[in-house]
Scaffold this active site. Structure first.
Site, PDB file in Angstrom:
ATOM      1  N   ALA A  70       9.311  16.176  41.127  1.00 43.83           N
ATOM      2  CA  ALA A  70       8.856  17.577  41.107  1.00 43.83           C
ATOM      3  C   ALA A  70       7.718  17.811  42.099  1.00 43.83           C
ATOM      4  O   ALA A  70       7.663  18.864  42.749  1.00 43.83           O
ATOM      5  CB  ALA A  70       8.418  17.946  39.696  1.00 43.83           C
ATOM      6  N   ASP A 101      20.350   5.082  44.424  1.00 39.59           N
ATOM      7  CA  ASP A 101      19.693   3.765  44.420  1.00 39.59           C
ATOM      8  C   ASP A 101      18.845   3.653  45.674  1.00 39.59           C
ATOM      9  O   ASP A 101      19.177   4.224  46.711  1.00 39.59           O
ATOM     10  CB  ASP A 101      20.743   2.643  44.437  1.00 39.59           C
ATOM     11  CG  ASP A 101      21.457   2.555  43.105  1.00 39.59           C
ATOM     12  OD1 ASP A 101      20.872   3.007  42.100  1.00 39.59           O
ATOM     13  OD2 ASP A 101      22.599   2.074  43.091  1.00 39.59           O
ATOM     14  N   ASP A 103      11.416   9.546  51.994  1.00 37.89           N
ATOM     15  CA  ASP A 103      11.009   8.319  51.311  1.00 37.89           C
ATOM     16  C   ASP A 103       9.570   8.069  51.709  1.00 37.89           C
ATOM     17  O   ASP A 103       9.213   8.158  52.888  1.00 37.89           O
ATOM     18  CB  ASP A 103      11.901   7.120  51.642  1.00 37.89           C
ATOM     19  CG  ASP A 103      11.804   6.064  50.539  1.00 37.89           C
ATOM     20  OD1 ASP A 103      12.073   6.394  49.374  1.00 37.89           O
ATOM     21  OD2 ASP A 103      11.416   4.917  50.828  1.00 37.89           O
ATOM     22  N   ASP A 157      -2.335  10.647  44.021  1.00 38.47           N
ATOM     23  CA  ASP A 157      -3.286  11.621  44.579  1.00 38.47           C
ATOM     24  C   ASP A 157      -4.682  11.583  43.950  1.00 38.47           C
ATOM     25  O   ASP A 157      -5.675  11.723  44.670  1.00 38.47           O
ATOM     26  CB  ASP A 157      -2.712  13.042  44.497  1.00 38.47           C
ATOM     27  CG  ASP A 157      -1.706  13.300  45.609  1.00 38.47           C
ATOM     28  OD1 ASP A 157      -1.701  12.534  46.597  1.00 38.47           O
ATOM     29  OD2 ASP A 157      -0.934  14.262  45.486  1.00 38.47           O
ATOM     30  N   LYS A 186      -3.403  20.206  51.439  1.00 40.75           N
ATOM     31  CA  LYS A 186      -2.760  18.875  51.378  1.00 40.75           C
ATOM     32  C   LYS A 186      -1.557  18.846  52.328  1.00 40.75           C
ATOM     33  O   LYS A 186      -1.376  17.895  53.090  1.00 40.75           O
ATOM     34  CB  LYS A 186      -2.322  18.543  49.944  1.00 40.75           C
ATOM     35  CG  LYS A 186      -1.636  17.177  49.888  1.00 40.75           C
ATOM     36  CD  LYS A 186      -1.092  16.752  48.538  1.00 40.75           C
ATOM     37  CE  LYS A 186      -0.232  15.494  48.733  1.00 40.75           C
ATOM     38  NZ  LYS A 186       0.580  15.130  47.582  1.00 40.75           N
ATOM     39  N   ARG A 211       3.630  13.834  54.319  1.00 40.12           N
ATOM     40  CA  ARG A 211       4.855  14.627  54.140  1.00 40.12           C
ATOM     41  C   ARG A 211       4.821  15.878  55.009  1.00 40.12           C
ATOM     42  O   ARG A 211       5.813  16.234  55.640  1.00 40.12           O
ATOM     43  CB  ARG A 211       4.998  15.003  52.647  1.00 40.12           C
ATOM     44  CG  ARG A 211       6.282  15.729  52.288  1.00 40.12           C
ATOM     45  CD  ARG A 211       6.520  15.737  50.786  1.00 40.12           C
ATOM     46  NE  ARG A 211       6.587  14.382  50.281  1.00 40.12           N
ATOM     47  CZ  ARG A 211       5.545  13.752  49.687  1.00 40.12           C
ATOM     48  NH1 ARG A 211       4.413  14.374  49.447  1.00 40.12           N
ATOM     49  NH2 ARG A 211       5.671  12.502  49.304  1.00 40.12           N
TER      50      ARG A 211
HETATM   51  P1  IMP Z   1      10.067   7.586  46.541  1.00 40.30           P
HETATM   52  O1  IMP Z   1      10.710   8.617  45.679  1.00 40.30           O
HETATM   53  O2  IMP Z   1      10.703   6.246  46.448  1.00 40.30           O
HETATM   54  O3  IMP Z   1       9.916   8.065  47.948  1.00 40.30           O
HETATM   55  O4  IMP Z   1       8.619   7.374  45.908  1.00 40.30           O
HETATM   56  C1  IMP Z   1       7.484   7.847  46.469  1.00 40.30           C
HETATM   57  C2  IMP Z   1       6.317   7.421  45.600  1.00 40.30           C
HETATM   58  O5  IMP Z   1       5.182   7.229  46.457  1.00 40.30           O
HETATM   59  C3  IMP Z   1       5.913   8.521  44.622  1.00 40.30           C
HETATM   60  O6  IMP Z   1       6.562   8.371  43.395  1.00 40.30           O
HETATM   61  C4  IMP Z   1       4.420   8.306  44.524  1.00 40.30           C
HETATM   62  O7  IMP Z   1       4.151   7.249  43.642  1.00 40.30           O
HETATM   63  C5  IMP Z   1       4.058   7.858  45.931  1.00 40.30           C
HETATM   64  N1  IMP Z   1       3.753   9.019  46.785  1.00 40.30           N
HETATM   65  C6  IMP Z   1       4.423   9.440  47.886  1.00 40.30           C
HETATM   66  N2  IMP Z   1       3.867  10.549  48.391  1.00 40.30           N
HETATM   67  C7  IMP Z   1       2.846  10.839  47.595  1.00 40.30           C
HETATM   68  C8  IMP Z   1       1.894  11.908  47.608  1.00 40.30           C
HETATM   69  O8  IMP Z   1       1.923  12.830  48.443  1.00 40.30           O
HETATM   70  N3  IMP Z   1       0.985  11.884  46.625  1.00 40.30           N
HETATM   71  C9  IMP Z   1       0.953  10.899  45.674  1.00 40.30           C
HETATM   72  N4  IMP Z   1       1.807   9.901  45.610  1.00 40.30           N
HETATM   73  C10 IMP Z   1       2.759   9.872  46.570  1.00 40.30           C
END
Ligand code: IMP
Length: 206
Positions: A16, A45, A74, A164, A184, A190
């Site tokens: 989310a 996956d 990712d 964060d 942010k 991102r």
């Molecule tokens: P993904 O869905 O495998 O890309 O997981 C990314 C994970 O990295 C998230 O669940 C967070 O734990 C961390 N992460 C990535 N971007 C952010 C951000 O902008 N703020 C905080 N945590 C982040």
């Protein structure tokens, strides 16, 4: 290059926090974004050890199941004193078994414990964004972004998501959880990746 309509794309994520940020970043571009949950697409996956391979897998999966172009992110946090961990495993850092639920709170506690005896608190968030025009698109559009900062010794702020509250942007001296979303998005891994991606889309698809 084949002409392609990017009027509507599926976002290959069920996170989310990410979805809110991506929707805000794409507002005003004329691109309608639909989360993959709209099509009941399960999370893909993520078996790979690189961000880019996982992003491609997620984008292809969402495009295959929706029939739409798909955008995947990712991302993760890479901590210098931990040799880049949790990195690609950020979402599941505190999970011990494949069946364990992901938990931001447990991830943050584990990160604080891992850094307890370290003075070097430098870290960066990394994001790779991938846009595929179809599940078999041989020319995905790819962009990266990095956000450098430090890991605090205690959480601050109630916004954002994931790491964060522990991630301090050393320029504004605010954590990712204290910064308003638009700021942010301006500073973040991102936000930067998506801005680069939009530039590339303009050049590649025009
Ligand atoms: P993904 O869905 O495998 O890309 O997981 C990314 C994970 O990295 C998230 O669940 C967070 O734990 C961390 N992460 C990535 N971007 C952010 C951000 O902008 N703020 C905080 N945590 C982040």
């Amino acid at each position: 290059m084949h002409p392609i309509s990017l009027k509507k794309i599926v976002i290959a994520s069920g996170n989310a926090g990410k979805l809110n940020e991506i929707e805000r970043l794409l507002a005003g571009t004329g691109i309608e974004v639909v989360p993959q949950s709209f099509f009941n697409i399960p999370e893909a996956d993520e078996p790979h050890c690189t961000f880019i391979e996982n992003a491609l897998a997620k984008a292809r999966h969402a495009s295959l199941h929706s029939g739409l172009p798909a955008l995947a992110d990712d991302s993760g946090i890479c901590v210098d004193a931990l040799q880049g961990a949790p990195g690609v495993y950020s979402a599941r850092y505190a999970c011990e078994n494949a069946s364990d639920e992901k938990s931001d709170e447990k991830n943050n506690q584990k990160l604080l414990a891992a850094l307890q005896h370290h003075n070097n608190r430098n870290a960066h968030y990394y994001c790779v964004m991938v846009l595929v025009k179809s599940a078999t698109d041989p020319q995905p559009i790819i962009a990266e972004g990095i956000w450098r900062g430090e890991i605090l010794t205690a959480p601050r702020g109630s916004g954002g998501f994931g790491y964060d509250p522990l991630f301090l942007d050393t320029i504004t001296e605010q954590t990712g959880a204290e910064l308003p979303m638009d700021i942010k998005n301006h500073l973040s891994h991102r936000g930067k990746a998506l801005q680069h991606l939009l530039q590339k889309i303009k050049v590649t698809l025009s």
